[in-house]
Enzyme design. Structure first.
Site, PDB file in Angstrom:
ATOM      1  N   LYS A 165       0.468  -1.386   0.112  1.00 38.46           N
ATOM      2  CA  LYS A 165       0.080   0.304  -0.258  1.00 38.46           C
ATOM      3  C   LYS A 165       0.909   0.954   0.020  1.00 38.46           C
ATOM      4  O   LYS A 165       1.019   2.274  -0.771  1.00 38.46           O
ATOM      5  CB  LYS A 165      -0.960   0.280   1.689  1.00 38.46           C
ATOM      6  CG  LYS A 165      -1.613   1.240   1.368  1.00 38.46           C
ATOM      7  CD  LYS A 165      -2.378   0.912   0.342  1.00 38.46           C
ATOM      8  CE  LYS A 165      -3.397   2.826   0.208  1.00 38.46           C
ATOM      9  NZ  LYS A 165      -4.586   3.494   1.048  1.00 38.46           N
ATOM     10  N   LYS A 204       0.498  12.814   5.560  1.00 39.14           N
ATOM     11  CA  LYS A 204       0.846  11.663   6.281  1.00 39.14           C
ATOM     12  C   LYS A 204       1.451  10.327   5.487  1.00 39.14           C
ATOM     13  O   LYS A 204       2.170   9.509   6.087  1.00 39.14           O
ATOM     14  CB  LYS A 204      -0.619  11.184   6.417  1.00 39.14           C
ATOM     15  CG  LYS A 204      -0.332   9.998   7.661  1.00 39.14           C
ATOM     16  CD  LYS A 204      -1.940   9.106   7.500  1.00 39.14           C
ATOM     17  CE  LYS A 204      -2.547   8.677   6.801  1.00 39.14           C
ATOM     18  NZ  LYS A 204      -2.601   7.464   6.944  1.00 39.14           N
TER      19      LYS A 204
END
Lengths: 312, 312
Positions: free
Chosen positions: A187, A255
């Site tokens: 991911k 993030k």
């Protein structure tokens, strides 16, 4: 909600009971997909409005505290924003982990670091629970359609436990490996590309604006040629329209590209483009665009005229 | 070839007579597309093998020197590698410009700088000729199918003169503006994206290799998710296969991202990702991979095991 309703719903369908933690754009889609697949589905979210919306959409119940129904659950999906929220939902003051039946599988689908994935797996194991390291991609529309892409790692037995949930929420499930952390890694690498592509799209459109090329024309050329990307086509539309209403915010990529950068640091591996893109998103956030659509990373380029609908 | 054949072909079809300069992967496709559209088509290329192949494919003639048939031409398309080759074909020792009929349109489809596009237009005008600033995209397969994307700028009258040629070679024609240089700018911005996407794909796949994620799995995940790009899907297949047989070479992106970087410099505009990607391609070229497929930019990441078919 109440236990009577819950029992009734479970008795009617004889179905699996699942809780979705985090009813944001992805979590709400996953939760309603579980409902549509006939699973008895609970929602857990601190926002009353999200809980109410989910119950209206057919949820068996929803609350900020899941401890009341935790003992009835057969599975939990975490679709929170980050690892801290995952930990809080599992091990915090209202944490589920101490109240779940032994062996209940927890599908951790937030985008988190490899170290966090491994640490959470260890804590769950210590609590007698199992974990699938299962980040997702696809955006809100595909989540709502039960067509998320899931990139998962974990023991085969946990995949089997979660099969009805995966069938409900995923269009495609990749079994990366049995190793917790590999889902997170895949991911993170995916987000490297997604983030660089948005920043590159912004850089290209900013240069077009500087050179007085009509942005609509530039968008049209790129989306019909080899320079196209999924993110260019989706996000640079917002720049052409001057509409920065967030689908996903600048701060999400601060993030996620932060996770990418940390991954490079932890492996002592150079990531020249990802670290550059991280700086662009961090600059945009510090300039006040953190809660705008992530295409607002184009605001790091001053001195150009861009379309502006006033929306953000 | 010979003048008799040429005259016969022209008489038979009453068709436009066009010369394609540069019978590389794009030029050969454009030239055969002109033949397929019924245009009387000549090829100009220094390589005998390319000239022979084009005549076999139905060309009315092909040679390294086009001066013999220049006076019969109704249009010229330049699909050379760079601006120097454009200049040489037009104004060099065997240059066509002095031998073309007054008012003959020249379609400049090489990827060149804005300054070069403007300078060549001025020189053509001084020679009594017109120019379309008309870079192309789409790759060899779409060139062969007569389906190139053309991003063009120039006077409406020159578009009209070249309409039969555009119909023959292009799937889509963008009329950017009337301003010579805008076609070059749009192409350069397109190449910014194309180059950054290849380099980002390489960075992502290198990190996957470092993290022991199977590259085939990583490729499969990305191409089915929001991190995909046209270039990732096309070029990272070569990395998965370890096959660096060039479709387009590393040195082409050293040139094209060099043009992007120069464009940024000339406008005093920051291009953080493009300049980083330029350094990656330049590093790969200096390491000896200049003539390999452009996906070999991944070779700038040492210390990883990559598939290797031995082909390049």
């Amino acid at each position: 909600m109440g236990n009577e309703d819950n029992t009734a719903a479970g008795a009617k369908s004889g179905s699996m009971r699942v809780a979705v933690v985090g009813l944001g754009s992805m979590g709400m889609g996953a939760a309603t997909s579980c409902v549509a697949a006939g699973l008895t589905t609970y929602g857990i979210d601190p926002r009353d409005s999200a809980c109410e919306a989910f119950v209206e959409a057919g949820g068996a119940g929803a609350a900020s505290d899941g401890r009341d129904f935790a003992g009835d659950l057969d599975a939990v999906i975490l679709l929170t924003v980050n690892a801290a929220q995952c930990r809080d939902a599992l091990f915090g003051e209202k944490g589920l982990a101490a109240h779940l039946k032994a062996g209940t599988p927890v599908m951790v689908s937030a985008t988190i670091s490899v170290a966090d994935a491994k640490a959470i797996a260890a804590e769950l194991e210590a609590a007698g629970l199992t974990m699938l390291d299962a980040p997702v991609s696809g955006g809100a529309a595909r989540a709502a359609a039960g067509e998320m892409t899931v990139m998962a790692a974990g023991p085969a037995a946990v995949f089997d436990q979660l099969q009805p949930v995966l069938d409900a929420v995923a269009g495609k499930v990749y079994r990366i490996s049995e190793k917790i952390g590999d889902g997170a890694t895949v991911k993170i690498i995916h987000q490297l590309l997604a983030g660089v592509h948005i920043a590159a799209g912004a850089e290209a459109m900013a240069l077009a604006a500087k050179a007085n090329i009509p942005l609509e024309t530039m968008y049209d050329v790129v989306t019909n040629a080899a320079g196209n990307s999924w993110m260019f086509e989706n996000r640079m539309r917002h720049v052409v329209d001057g509409d920065y209403t967030p689908t996903s915010m600048v701060d999400i990529f601060v993030k996620d590209l932060g996770l990418v950068t940390e991954t490079g640091l932890s492996m002592k591996f150079p990531l020249p483009l990802a670290t550059t893109a991280y700086s662009m998103f961090a600059t945009a956030s510090n300039a006040g665009y953190g809660q705008w659509d992530d295409s607002a990373v184009i605001k790091v380029f001053p001195g150009i005229d861009l379309p502006d609908s006033g929306k953000h």
